[in-house]
Scaffold this active site. Structure first.
Site, PDB file in Angstrom:
ATOM      1  N   THR A  27       0.855  -1.183   0.000  1.00 21.51           N
ATOM      2  CA  THR A  27       0.000   0.000   0.000  1.00 21.51           C
ATOM      3  C   THR A  27       0.895   1.239   0.000  1.00 21.51           C
ATOM      4  O   THR A  27       2.102   1.154   0.193  1.00 21.51           O
ATOM      5  CB  THR A  27      -0.915   0.054   1.236  1.00 21.51           C
ATOM      6  OG1 THR A  27      -0.115   0.287   2.410  1.00 21.51           O
ATOM      7  CG2 THR A  27      -1.689  -1.240   1.406  1.00 21.51           C
ATOM      8  N   ALA A  56       3.187  -1.063   4.724  1.00 21.62           N
ATOM      9  CA  ALA A  56       2.504   0.152   5.157  1.00 21.62           C
ATOM     10  C   ALA A  56       3.551   1.255   5.299  1.00 21.62           C
ATOM     11  O   ALA A  56       4.590   1.044   5.919  1.00 21.62           O
ATOM     12  CB  ALA A  56       1.778  -0.082   6.479  1.00 21.62           C
ATOM     13  N   VAL A  82       7.387  -2.222   6.975  1.00 22.23           N
ATOM     14  CA  VAL A  82       7.333  -0.757   6.991  1.00 22.23           C
ATOM     15  C   VAL A  82       8.007  -0.188   5.749  1.00 22.23           C
ATOM     16  O   VAL A  82       9.178  -0.464   5.479  1.00 22.23           O
ATOM     17  CB  VAL A  82       8.013  -0.209   8.256  1.00 22.23           C
ATOM     18  CG1 VAL A  82       7.908   1.321   8.280  1.00 22.23           C
ATOM     19  CG2 VAL A  82       7.378  -0.806   9.511  1.00 22.23           C
ATOM     20  N   LYS A  83       7.254   0.613   4.993  1.00 24.02           N
ATOM     21  CA  LYS A  83       7.806   1.264   3.805  1.00 24.02           C
ATOM     22  C   LYS A  83       8.491   2.569   4.205  1.00 24.02           C
ATOM     23  O   LYS A  83       7.908   3.406   4.893  1.00 24.02           O
ATOM     24  CB  LYS A  83       6.704   1.547   2.775  1.00 24.02           C
ATOM     25  CG  LYS A  83       6.185   0.315   2.076  1.00 24.02           C
ATOM     26  CD  LYS A  83       5.139   0.655   1.023  1.00 24.02           C
ATOM     27  CE  LYS A  83       5.766   1.077  -0.275  1.00 24.02           C
ATOM     28  NZ  LYS A  83       4.745   1.230  -1.345  1.00 24.02           N
ATOM     29  N   ILE A  84       9.723   2.696   3.742  1.00 22.26           N
ATOM     30  CA  ILE A  84      10.557   3.848   4.065  1.00 22.26           C
ATOM     31  C   ILE A  84      11.029   4.485   2.760  1.00 22.26           C
ATOM     32  O   ILE A  84      11.491   3.782   1.857  1.00 22.26           O
ATOM     33  CB  ILE A  84      11.792   3.418   4.881  1.00 22.26           C
ATOM     34  CG1 ILE A  84      11.377   2.644   6.143  1.00 22.26           C
ATOM     35  CG2 ILE A  84      12.664   4.622   5.218  1.00 22.26           C
ATOM     36  CD1 ILE A  84      10.794   3.482   7.239  1.00 22.26           C
TER      37      ILE A  84
END
Length: 217
Positions: A27, A56, A82-84
């Protein structure tokens, strides 16, 4: 190759999951904004549907903010990745999160050098954006190919997640050059299955069966 669905739409995710070949979901803030409900609730609902990684994204651009958001997101569900963003502060966060055992997906990657840096920082996934490079007259798939060579040269465990895939040929090309994951909109996911010759062939087979079915004892 793993198939991730690039969406926050639960109906699309449920439909893809029912096929038994969906491995995860990605997402981003844009996709989240198209759906109803709070961000955390949507992430949790997605995790309940698909038994696989669910990316996310943080919205902070400073290290401390990224770390706080990342820990909060990771605590929601064991499948959250976790998207960074691929920026200096992001790389610092990826390195720190990796040491804490929190999985990360470095997003907005547009070059092999960025992918190399993300792998050095310990990213779980790197997300090169193929279609967006094509949009500016580059060859997005060449980036996937170059990253594959670099990662294989040095034994990096970071998985290449081919993103911004616009059509079935993108997916096939990503598979040919060795991407670990393809994340794609539901429309493209469905297009991978469909072929006009399949439809014509099935229609002919069924029509022929009508002419002989009464002869079956």
């Amino acid at each position: 190759m793993k198939f991730f669905l690039d969406t926050a739409n639960l109906k699309e995710i449920e439909q893809a999951e029912s096929m038994g070949i969906l491995d995860g979901v990605t997402t981003n803030p844009t996709l989240i904004s198209r759906e109803e409900g709070t961000f955390k609730d949507m992430v949790l609902k997605i995790c309940q549907v698909v038994d696989g990684p669910v990316s996310a994204e943080v919205i902070s651009t400073e290290f401390d903010g990224m770390m706080a958001e990342a820990r909060d997101l990771a605590a929601l569900h064991e499948n959250v990745v976790v998207k960074i963003p691929m920026i200096i502060e992001g790389l610092k966060a990826v390195k720190a999160l990796s040491s804490e055992g929190i999985k990360t997906n470095v997003t907005l990657c547009f070059s092999p050098s960025q992918a190399l840096m993300a792998a050095k920082a310990g990213a779980t996934y790197i997300s090169p954006f193929v279609g967006r490079v094509d949009d500016i007259s580059g060859v997005g798939m060449d980036i996937i190919s170059d990253i594959r060579i670099i990662y294989d040269n040095y034994g990096f465990e970071t998985e290449i997640l081919a993103a911004s895939l616009r059509h079935p040929l993108h997916v096939v090309e990503a598979a040919l050059v060795g991407a670990d994951v393809a994340t794609l909109p539901f429309k493209v996911f469905a297009q991978l299955i469909n072929h006009p010759l399949t439809e014509i062939g099935l229609k002919n087979f069924l029509a022929d069966w009508e002419s002989v079915k009464d002869r079956v004892s």
